[in-house]
Write a protein that holds these residues in place. Sequence first.
Motif, PDB file in Angstrom:
ATOM      1  N   TRP A  56      17.591  -4.745  -2.798  1.00  0.00           N
ATOM      2  CA  TRP A  56      16.309  -4.045  -2.808  1.00  0.00           C
ATOM      3  C   TRP A  56      16.381  -3.512  -4.109  1.00  0.00           C
ATOM      4  O   TRP A  56      17.133  -2.617  -4.318  1.00  0.00           O
ATOM      5  N   LEU A  57      15.327  -3.981  -5.032  1.00  0.00           N
ATOM      6  CA  LEU A  57      15.131  -3.420  -6.539  1.00  0.00           C
ATOM      7  C   LEU A  57      14.041  -2.429  -6.337  1.00  0.00           C
ATOM      8  O   LEU A  57      12.954  -2.556  -6.272  1.00  0.00           O
ATOM      9  N   ARG A  58      14.520  -1.081  -6.501  1.00  0.00           N
ATOM     10  CA  ARG A  58      13.437  -0.053  -6.502  1.00  0.00           C
ATOM     11  C   ARG A  58      13.513   0.657  -7.757  1.00  0.00           C
ATOM     12  O   ARG A  58      14.190   0.872  -8.541  1.00  0.00           O
ATOM     13  N   SER A  59      12.075   1.036  -7.951  1.00  0.00           N
ATOM     14  CA  SER A  59      11.828   1.808  -9.442  1.00  0.00           C
ATOM     15  C   SER A  59      10.705   2.649  -9.063  1.00  0.00           C
ATOM     16  O   SER A  59      10.023   2.479  -8.176  1.00  0.00           O
ATOM     17  N   ALA A  60      10.470   3.560  -9.975  1.00  0.00           N
ATOM     18  CA  ALA A  60       9.081   4.785  -9.804  1.00  0.00           C
ATOM     19  C   ALA A  60       8.081   3.845  -9.925  1.00  0.00           C
ATOM     20  O   ALA A  60       8.059   2.791 -10.919  1.00  0.00           O
ATOM     21  N   ARG A  61       6.861   4.193  -9.140  1.00  0.00           N
ATOM     22  CA  ARG A  61       5.679   3.556  -9.261  1.00  0.00           C
ATOM     23  C   ARG A  61       4.944   4.278 -10.376  1.00  0.00           C
ATOM     24  O   ARG A  61       4.595   5.522 -10.198  1.00  0.00           O
ATOM     25  N   HIS A  62       4.726   3.622 -11.326  1.00  0.00           N
ATOM     26  CA  HIS A  62       4.119   4.235 -12.342  1.00  0.00           C
ATOM     27  C   HIS A  62       2.309   4.174 -12.284  1.00  0.00           C
ATOM     28  O   HIS A  62       1.772   3.189 -11.525  1.00  0.00           O
ATOM     29  N   GLY A  63       1.458   5.190 -12.565  1.00  0.00           N
ATOM     30  CA  GLY A  63      -0.069   5.202 -12.088  1.00  0.00           C
ATOM     31  C   GLY A  63      -0.899   4.426 -13.240  1.00  0.00           C
ATOM     32  O   GLY A  63      -1.987   4.070 -13.156  1.00  0.00           O
TER      33      GLY A  63
ATOM     34  N   PRO B 136       0.892  -1.088  -0.038  1.00  0.00           N
ATOM     35  CA  PRO B 136       0.053   0.171  -0.018  1.00  0.00           C
ATOM     36  C   PRO B 136       0.858   1.193   0.032  1.00  0.00           C
ATOM     37  O   PRO B 136       1.993   1.358   0.684  1.00  0.00           O
ATOM     38  N   GLY B 137       0.301   2.190  -0.883  1.00  0.00           N
ATOM     39  CA  GLY B 137       1.164   3.693  -0.860  1.00  0.00           C
ATOM     40  C   GLY B 137       2.544   3.553  -1.036  1.00  0.00           C
ATOM     41  O   GLY B 137       2.980   2.655  -1.887  1.00  0.00           O
ATOM     42  N   GLY B 138       3.149   4.683  -1.268  1.00  0.00           N
ATOM     43  CA  GLY B 138       4.564   4.850  -1.660  1.00  0.00           C
ATOM     44  C   GLY B 138       4.678   5.103  -3.067  1.00  0.00           C
ATOM     45  O   GLY B 138       3.673   4.974  -3.882  1.00  0.00           O
ATOM     46  N   HIS B 139       5.680   5.745  -3.288  1.00  0.00           N
ATOM     47  CA  HIS B 139       6.047   6.263  -4.679  1.00  0.00           C
ATOM     48  C   HIS B 139       6.918   5.433  -5.502  1.00  0.00           C
ATOM     49  O   HIS B 139       7.364   5.579  -6.532  1.00  0.00           O
ATOM     50  N   GLU B 140       7.352   4.238  -4.698  1.00  0.00           N
ATOM     51  CA  GLU B 140       8.155   3.272  -5.262  1.00  0.00           C
ATOM     52  C   GLU B 140       7.573   1.814  -5.406  1.00  0.00           C
ATOM     53  O   GLU B 140       6.682   1.664  -4.725  1.00  0.00           O
ATOM     54  N   ALA B 141       8.028   1.005  -6.606  1.00  0.00           N
ATOM     55  CA  ALA B 141       7.664  -0.335  -6.695  1.00  0.00           C
ATOM     56  C   ALA B 141       8.900  -0.891  -6.190  1.00  0.00           C
ATOM     57  O   ALA B 141      10.022  -0.746  -6.725  1.00  0.00           O
ATOM     58  N   VAL B 142       8.769  -1.607  -5.071  1.00  0.00           N
ATOM     59  CA  VAL B 142       9.938  -2.486  -4.395  1.00  0.00           C
ATOM     60  C   VAL B 142       9.798  -3.888  -4.480  1.00  0.00           C
ATOM     61  O   VAL B 142       8.766  -4.385  -3.967  1.00  0.00           O
ATOM     62  N   ASP B 143      10.873  -4.468  -4.849  1.00  0.00           N
ATOM     63  CA  ASP B 143      11.092  -5.769  -4.762  1.00  0.00           C
ATOM     64  C   ASP B 143      12.167  -6.429  -3.884  1.00  0.00           C
ATOM     65  O   ASP B 143      13.257  -5.455  -4.029  1.00  0.00           O
ATOM     66  N   LEU B 144      12.128  -7.435  -3.249  1.00  0.00           N
ATOM     67  CA  LEU B 144      13.330  -7.905  -2.622  1.00  0.00           C
ATOM     68  C   LEU B 144      13.783  -9.016  -3.199  1.00  0.00           C
ATOM     69  O   LEU B 144      13.099 -10.170  -3.243  1.00  0.00           O
ATOM     70  N   LEU B 145      15.008  -9.100  -3.593  1.00  0.00           N
ATOM     71  CA  LEU B 145      15.621 -10.364  -4.018  1.00  0.00           C
ATOM     72  C   LEU B 145      16.671 -10.771  -2.892  1.00  0.00           C
ATOM     73  O   LEU B 145      17.622  -9.853  -2.490  1.00  0.00           O
ATOM     74  N   THR B 146      16.882 -11.972  -2.441  1.00  0.00           N
ATOM     75  CA  THR B 146      17.848 -12.424  -1.582  1.00  0.00           C
ATOM     76  C   THR B 146      17.818 -14.018  -1.524  1.00  0.00           C
ATOM     77  O   THR B 146      16.899 -14.578  -1.812  1.00  0.00           O
ATOM     78  N   ASP B 147      18.991 -14.491  -1.140  1.00  0.00           N
ATOM     79  CA  ASP B 147      19.119 -15.769  -0.948  1.00  0.00           C
ATOM     80  C   ASP B 147      19.432 -16.331   0.451  1.00  0.00           C
ATOM     81  O   ASP B 147      19.539 -17.324   0.924  1.00  0.00           O
TER      82      ASP B 147
ATOM     83  N   ILE C  20       5.915  -1.421 -18.028  1.00  0.00           N
ATOM     84  CA  ILE C  20       4.877  -0.907 -17.309  1.00  0.00           C
ATOM     85  C   ILE C  20       4.430   0.718 -17.746  1.00  0.00           C
ATOM     86  O   ILE C  20       3.076   0.912 -17.951  1.00  0.00           O
ATOM     87  N   ALA C  21       5.447   1.105 -17.819  1.00  0.00           N
ATOM     88  CA  ALA C  21       5.311   2.604 -18.132  1.00  0.00           C
ATOM     89  C   ALA C  21       4.777   2.949 -19.155  1.00  0.00           C
ATOM     90  O   ALA C  21       3.851   3.967 -19.654  1.00  0.00           O
ATOM     91  N   ALA C  22       4.951   2.106 -20.238  1.00  0.00           N
ATOM     92  CA  ALA C  22       4.569   2.083 -21.663  1.00  0.00           C
ATOM     93  C   ALA C  22       3.308   1.075 -21.838  1.00  0.00           C
ATOM     94  O   ALA C  22       2.615   1.237 -23.128  1.00  0.00           O
ATOM     95  N   GLY C  23       2.467   0.650 -20.979  1.00  0.00           N
ATOM     96  CA  GLY C  23       1.296  -0.057 -20.885  1.00  0.00           C
ATOM     97  C   GLY C  23       0.247   0.685 -21.505  1.00  0.00           C
ATOM     98  O   GLY C  23       0.062   1.825 -21.419  1.00  0.00           O
TER      99      GLY C  23
END
Length: 282
Positions: free
Chosen positions: A204-211, A187-198, A251-254
């Motif tokens: 932490w893979l971060r990008s701008a959240r597109h509307g 919920p919320g936030g201006h970033e789309a955040v994914d976590l990659l871990t072993d 996603i930005a070009a969807g």
Amino acid sequence: MRPPREPGLAPPRVLTVAGSDSGGGAGIQADLKTMLALGTHGMSVLTAVTAQNSLGVQGAWELPVQAVRAQYRSVVDDIGVQAVKTGMLASAELVEAVAELLAGTDAPAVVDPVGVSKHGDALLAASALDSVRTKLLPVATVATPNLDEVTQLTGLRVESEDGMRRAAAALLAYGPRWVVVKGGHLPGGHEAVDLLTDGSDEHWLRSARHGSRHTHGTGCTLASAIAAELAKGKAVPEAARAAKEYVTGAIAAGFALGDGIGPVDHAWRLRDATEGPGARRG
């Protein structure tokens, strides 16, 4: 720009084992588009057929285990693969058969544990969840669940980045070497955040959240992009970062398609190259 390939030399080979999306935005269709866009040769093992469009899934029919095994052996035994991606597997029988095939294949496996569609339609039988946990995840090089799939598999509800860490630990306990916990539904936030871990190495893979609401196929696309980058010889962290960048652009070009949720644009880099960065898409 990607360096030119020597004429006649085959590109890296990637196999998708997944269901068909008749609307072309997700599933096998999204996988093959992604693999092509990233400079690899995509091949397919069809596990199920869906009647699907921008509004949802109107029907789904799984293929017999024998048909799935035959497709897989046909491709792997003759052509060979440098990475495999799995998506919709529908039933416990198909999950277990595919897990057995992956265990006997010397190539990295990216497992997208597809449970529900973008519209909330079930794409995996409830009875198959235990097979995913005990058979499929242990043979995964990378597992890529979204937050709904995390809840299905672990019972954990994730609402924060700390929750993503706990979820990743719970998933790693099932045996995959790496996990990408996709935080796009946080919920919320201006970033789309994914976590990659072993379990020890954390990215932490971060990008701008597109509307844009046109995000159909995002999960299939990310998993396929990781598989394509692994097939090109990248290590998992590098492959995941490259895949995240590609998916963010898609996603930005969807674009709108039909009356519901449209797909991401798998060809966005090609359009940027031919039309320029200021060109209008869609």
